[in-house]
Design a protein around this motif. Structure first.
Motif, mmCIF file in Angstrom:
data_model
loop_
_atom_site.group_PDB
_atom_site.id
_atom_site.type_symbol
_atom_site.label_atom_id
_atom_site.label_comp_id
_atom_site.label_asym_id
_atom_site.label_seq_id
_atom_site.Cartn_x
_atom_site.Cartn_y
_atom_site.Cartn_z
ATOM 1 N N LEU A 1 0.840 -1.198 0.000
ATOM 2 C CA LEU A 1 0.000 0.000 0.000
ATOM 3 C C LEU A 1 0.879 1.253 0.000
ATOM 4 O O LEU A 1 1.656 1.471 0.931
ATOM 5 C CB LEU A 1 -0.912 -0.003 1.233
ATOM 6 N N LEU A 2 0.751 2.043 -1.062
ATOM 7 C CA LEU A 2 1.482 3.309 -1.165
ATOM 8 C C LEU A 2 0.567 4.460 -0.782
ATOM 9 O O LEU A 2 -0.600 4.482 -1.177
ATOM 10 C CB LEU A 2 1.961 3.550 -2.603
ATOM 11 N N VAL A 3 1.106 5.401 -0.042
ATOM 12 C CA VAL A 3 0.355 6.605 0.293
ATOM 13 C C VAL A 3 1.123 7.801 -0.253
ATOM 14 O O VAL A 3 2.264 8.044 0.137
ATOM 15 C CB VAL A 3 0.166 6.744 1.818
ATOM 16 N N MET A 4 0.491 8.506 -1.182
ATOM 17 C CA MET A 4 1.125 9.660 -1.832
ATOM 18 C C MET A 4 0.467 10.936 -1.329
ATOM 19 O O MET A 4 -0.745 11.113 -1.464
ATOM 20 C CB MET A 4 0.981 9.535 -3.356
ATOM 21 N N ASP A 5 1.267 11.819 -0.757
ATOM 22 C CA ASP A 5 0.767 13.116 -0.271
ATOM 23 C C ASP A 5 1.094 14.183 -1.309
ATOM 24 O O ASP A 5 2.255 14.342 -1.695
ATOM 25 C CB ASP A 5 1.442 13.489 1.053
ATOM 26 N N LEU A 6 0.067 14.896 -1.738
ATOM 27 C CA LEU A 6 0.253 15.954 -2.732
ATOM 28 C C LEU A 6 0.323 17.319 -2.050
ATOM 29 O O LEU A 6 -0.261 17.512 -0.977
ATOM 30 C CB LEU A 6 -0.900 15.929 -3.743
ATOM 31 N N ALA A 7 1.007 18.229 -2.711
ATOM 32 C CA ALA A 7 1.213 19.555 -2.119
ATOM 33 C C ALA A 7 -0.096 20.319 -1.972
ATOM 34 O O ALA A 7 -0.159 21.283 -1.214
ATOM 35 C CB ALA A 7 2.206 20.348 -2.962
ATOM 36 N N ASN A 8 -1.126 19.887 -2.679
ATOM 37 C CA ASN A 8 -2.421 20.571 -2.545
ATOM 38 C C ASN A 8 -3.253 19.999 -1.395
ATOM 39 O O ASN A 8 -4.434 20.311 -1.267
ATOM 40 C CB ASN A 8 -3.200 20.503 -3.863
ATOM 41 N N GLY A 9 -2.616 19.128 -0.597
ATOM 42 C CA GLY A 9 -3.312 18.595 0.568
ATOM 43 C C GLY A 9 -4.059 17.302 0.322
ATOM 44 O O GLY A 9 -4.617 16.716 1.252
ATOM 45 N N ARG A 10 -4.051 16.847 -0.931
ATOM 46 C CA ARG A 10 -4.737 15.593 -1.245
ATOM 47 C C ARG A 10 -3.836 14.398 -0.942
ATOM 48 O O ARG A 10 -2.611 14.512 -0.960
ATOM 49 C CB ARG A 10 -5.103 15.562 -2.733
ATOM 50 N N HIS A 11 -4.477 13.258 -0.736
ATOM 51 C CA HIS A 11 -3.757 12.011 -0.510
ATOM 52 C C HIS A 11 -4.294 10.957 -1.457
ATOM 53 O O HIS A 11 -5.500 10.849 -1.647
ATOM 54 C CB HIS A 11 -3.944 11.540 0.934
ATOM 55 N N VAL A 12 -3.409 10.183 -2.037
ATOM 56 C CA VAL A 12 -3.797 9.127 -2.958
ATOM 57 C C VAL A 12 -3.218 7.808 -2.438
ATOM 58 O O VAL A 12 -2.011 7.728 -2.186
ATOM 59 C CB VAL A 12 -3.253 9.405 -4.379
ATOM 60 N N ALA A 13 -4.073 6.817 -2.254
ATOM 61 C CA ALA A 13 -3.628 5.503 -1.780
ATOM 62 C C ALA A 13 -3.663 4.518 -2.944
ATOM 63 O O ALA A 13 -4.629 4.490 -3.702
ATOM 64 C CB ALA A 13 -4.520 5.020 -0.645
ATOM 65 N N MET A 14 -2.597 3.734 -3.074
ATOM 66 C CA MET A 14 -2.469 2.802 -4.196
ATOM 67 C C MET A 14 -2.102 1.416 -3.696
ATOM 68 O O MET A 14 -1.236 1.282 -2.831
ATOM 69 C CB MET A 14 -1.360 3.292 -5.139
ATOM 70 N N GLU A 15 -2.740 0.408 -4.254
ATOM 71 C CA GLU A 15 -2.370 -0.973 -3.945
ATOM 72 C C GLU A 15 -1.492 -1.516 -5.065
ATOM 73 O O GLU A 15 -1.858 -1.438 -6.245
ATOM 74 C CB GLU A 15 -3.610 -1.859 -3.811
ATOM 75 N N ASP B 1 4.097 24.654 -18.624
ATOM 76 C CA ASP B 1 4.556 25.646 -17.659
ATOM 77 C C ASP B 1 4.885 24.915 -16.362
ATOM 78 O O ASP B 1 3.994 24.351 -15.720
ATOM 79 C CB ASP B 1 3.445 26.672 -17.431
ATOM 80 N N PRO B 2 6.160 24.917 -15.955
ATOM 81 C CA PRO B 2 6.526 24.194 -14.726
ATOM 82 C C PRO B 2 5.712 24.646 -13.515
ATOM 83 O O PRO B 2 5.566 23.891 -12.554
ATOM 84 C CB PRO B 2 8.015 24.540 -14.543
ATOM 85 N N LYS B 3 5.156 25.847 -13.583
ATOM 86 C CA LYS B 3 4.336 26.291 -12.445
ATOM 87 C C LYS B 3 3.066 25.457 -12.304
ATOM 88 O O LYS B 3 2.425 25.465 -11.266
ATOM 89 C CB LYS B 3 3.965 27.772 -12.613
ATOM 90 N N MET B 4 2.679 24.760 -13.387
ATOM 91 C CA MET B 4 1.500 23.891 -13.286
ATOM 92 C C MET B 4 1.816 22.567 -12.602
ATOM 93 O O MET B 4 0.912 21.879 -12.132
ATOM 94 C CB MET B 4 0.932 23.624 -14.683
ATOM 95 N N ASP B 5 3.073 22.175 -12.602
ATOM 96 C CA ASP B 5 3.437 20.910 -11.970
ATOM 97 C C ASP B 5 2.907 20.885 -10.533
ATOM 98 O O ASP B 5 3.035 21.868 -9.803
ATOM 99 C CB ASP B 5 4.960 20.730 -11.940
ATOM 100 N N LEU B 6 2.322 19.762 -10.164
ATOM 101 C CA LEU B 6 1.814 19.620 -8.802
ATOM 102 C C LEU B 6 2.833 18.803 -8.004
ATOM 103 O O LEU B 6 3.076 17.627 -8.298
ATOM 104 C CB LEU B 6 0.468 18.905 -8.815
ATOM 105 N N THR B 7 3.412 19.418 -7.018
ATOM 106 C CA THR B 7 4.464 18.745 -6.253
ATOM 107 C C THR B 7 3.902 17.575 -5.440
ATOM 108 O O THR B 7 2.826 17.680 -4.843
ATOM 109 C CB THR B 7 5.155 19.753 -5.307
ATOM 110 N N ILE B 8 4.653 16.495 -5.461
ATOM 111 C CA ILE B 8 4.362 15.340 -4.615
ATOM 112 C C ILE B 8 5.204 15.495 -3.358
ATOM 113 O O ILE B 8 6.439 15.431 -3.405
ATOM 114 C CB ILE B 8 4.708 14.035 -5.360
ATOM 115 N N SER B 9 4.548 15.757 -2.243
ATOM 116 C CA SER B 9 5.308 16.024 -1.020
ATOM 117 C C SER B 9 6.044 14.780 -0.553
ATOM 118 O O SER B 9 7.202 14.836 -0.148
ATOM 119 C CB SER B 9 4.363 16.483 0.091
ATOM 120 N N ARG B 10 5.347 13.645 -0.650
ATOM 121 C CA ARG B 10 5.923 12.440 -0.051
ATOM 122 C C ARG B 10 5.149 11.213 -0.525
ATOM 123 O O ARG B 10 3.941 11.274 -0.712
ATOM 124 C CB ARG B 10 5.815 12.536 1.476
#
Lengths: 294, 294
Positions: A47-61, A225-234
């Motif tokens: 189980l992977l948990v990806m935290d996005l800089a916009n505060g969202r979290h995505v869980a992957m199996e 535009d690199p400003k559109m890139d959404l950073t993956i915090s962790r």
């Protein structure tokens, strides 16, 4: 008025109270009533948990039974913090969201196989498939195995590109990608990619954090535009998180009677809304139910 | 590296220059080279232009040949400015975006049929269908007719719920909706809705203005906070716009040789990326090419 329109699962719940007792159970009711034995826990080591800089979290199996080397690579990359600080760089409408393309020139962490073999399918032997029971345009057989959507020709079996499935970005053949760049499907299932890319899992929670992103305007939906890139915090493996912090998910066992009833109900909708039950279903319209562990 | 991953159309363009001459034409090349005779203009009297408050524009082609009363209703509603100032109120991930549910209590404009009959299918006779040529889970026959994706049982023919198709929201049967509320498909084709809802057209441009919207968190993806509603500034019929301002679109003729070549190329991808051409395609993975008129 017109609040219903159409509804995969929820309207059946809303309608349940008003339905006469003789109405067959809806897909949502079947899922809600499924016994504990119909569910398996998602292994925290998959189980992977990806935290996005916009505060969202995505869980992957992850699905090591289908692409063991690619999955091992992804775990090694996660543990080496490869994805932390990388970004979502491509959003192509009705196709894919792709991330972690930045930092491509970084050396791969120890333990990552730079050029895995093409884990695009696996032997059919040793994997029980529950046949879907309806026609498929792409493969002679489709169904579900261990909670995954699969296709098979009887000799080989492979994961299929349904909505939310997770794949490994790659260059031209014979490169298979190494797991340092991933994508998920956000539109009509691009089944022509089956057996052309290593599928390694699926999103089990939070896909809205990716599907609602602005579409890229560059070729293939890349952000120009690199400003559109959404950073993956962790990105973390759940098994590396403190036990109290781990999210826990369950996947319906595709070999369970509850799953068979769910598929049958989705193929033959008896909700009050439907005047013409389809009497059939295609593979990617029968998503395997997942939920937070109760 | 890894810029390609997978690519429905564009990579074939990118790759074309590097491909040896013997490589069969890619879908994108076939579309680019299609002669003028392979295209038909979208009738401005069937072209809706929706302006959103966020500056996006969505163009839609109506299909009076399949749902004449519903389409006539929509035109009457547009001309009465029904949609101007209404809003997108529902975004359900992997399903639909729905708009104009507000103002339901307003009286319908003159000329709008409050309860059209169920235009969910039409006689097969009188409509030539180009068979897709591959299996379909839902219908004995699928293909294209006059540039639309259709299914048929030989007696009746109906539009199918592919990505970007436009439908009429409705309440429970026997209400069919009147056109005052519309939706479009933004995920895996929900083909179980075929013949349960009146499909009235498709989006030909600007769907990204709808698909990238935040998903609603209420039941069925409805926005629970009215502040999330996206205002629709205006909807016009192109034929009511000054000629100089009208956008002009074309749709590939599905009976043209170019379309046959396009479908065949999409089913049998020879791009360098593909190691295993599918040898098949499903209906909603063969979207009819549309373009701005050159």
């Amino acid at each position: 008025m017109h609040r219903y329109l159409l509804t995969p699962l929820l309207a059946s719940v809303l309608l349940a109270a008003a339905s006469p007792p003789a109405t067959p159970a809806s897909p949502a009711e079947i899922v809600a009533r499924a016994p504990a034995a119909a569910w398996r826990a998602v292994d925290p080591d998959n189980l992977l948990v990806m935290d996005l800089a916009n505060g969202r979290h995505v869980a992957m199996e992850l699905a090591p039974g289908f692409a063991p080397v690619h999955v091992a690579n992804i775990k090694a990359l996660v543990r080496a913090h490869w994805f932390d600080g990388s970004a979502v760089v491509r959003v192509q409408d009705n196709y894919v969201v792709q991330w972690a393309a930045t930092g491509e020139s970084r050396p791969l962490p120890a333990g990552v196989v730079a050029h895995p073999h093409a884990e695009y399918d696996r032997p059919a032997a040793g994997l029980a498939v529950r046949p879907l029971g309806y026609r498929d345009a792409y493969a002679p057989q489709v169904g579900h195995a261990e909670g995954w959507p699969v296709a098979s020709d009887g000799r080989r079996t492979w994961l299929t590109h349904c909505y939310g499935m997770l794949g490994v970005g790659r260059d031209m053949a014979p490169d298979t990608g190494n797991g340092a760049e991933l994508y998920t499907v956000i539109g009509q299932a691009p089944r022509h990619l089956d057996r052309n890319v290593a599928l390694v899992g699926r999103i089990v929670d939070g896909i809205e954090g990716l599907t609602a992103l602005p579409r890229g305007t560059g070729d293939l939906g890349f952000y120009t535009d690199p400003k559109m890139d959404l950073t993956i915090s962790r990105v973390q493996l759940a098994s590396d998180m403190p036990i109290a912090d781990r999210p826990r998910y369950q996947v319906m066992r595709s070999e369970s009677p509850a799953f068979a009833a769910y598929v049958a109900a989705r193929a033959n909708r008896h909700d009050a809304f439907f005047v013409h039950p389809a009497g059939a279903i295609d593979l990617c319209n029968a998503p395997v139910p997942t939920r937070r562990a109760p």
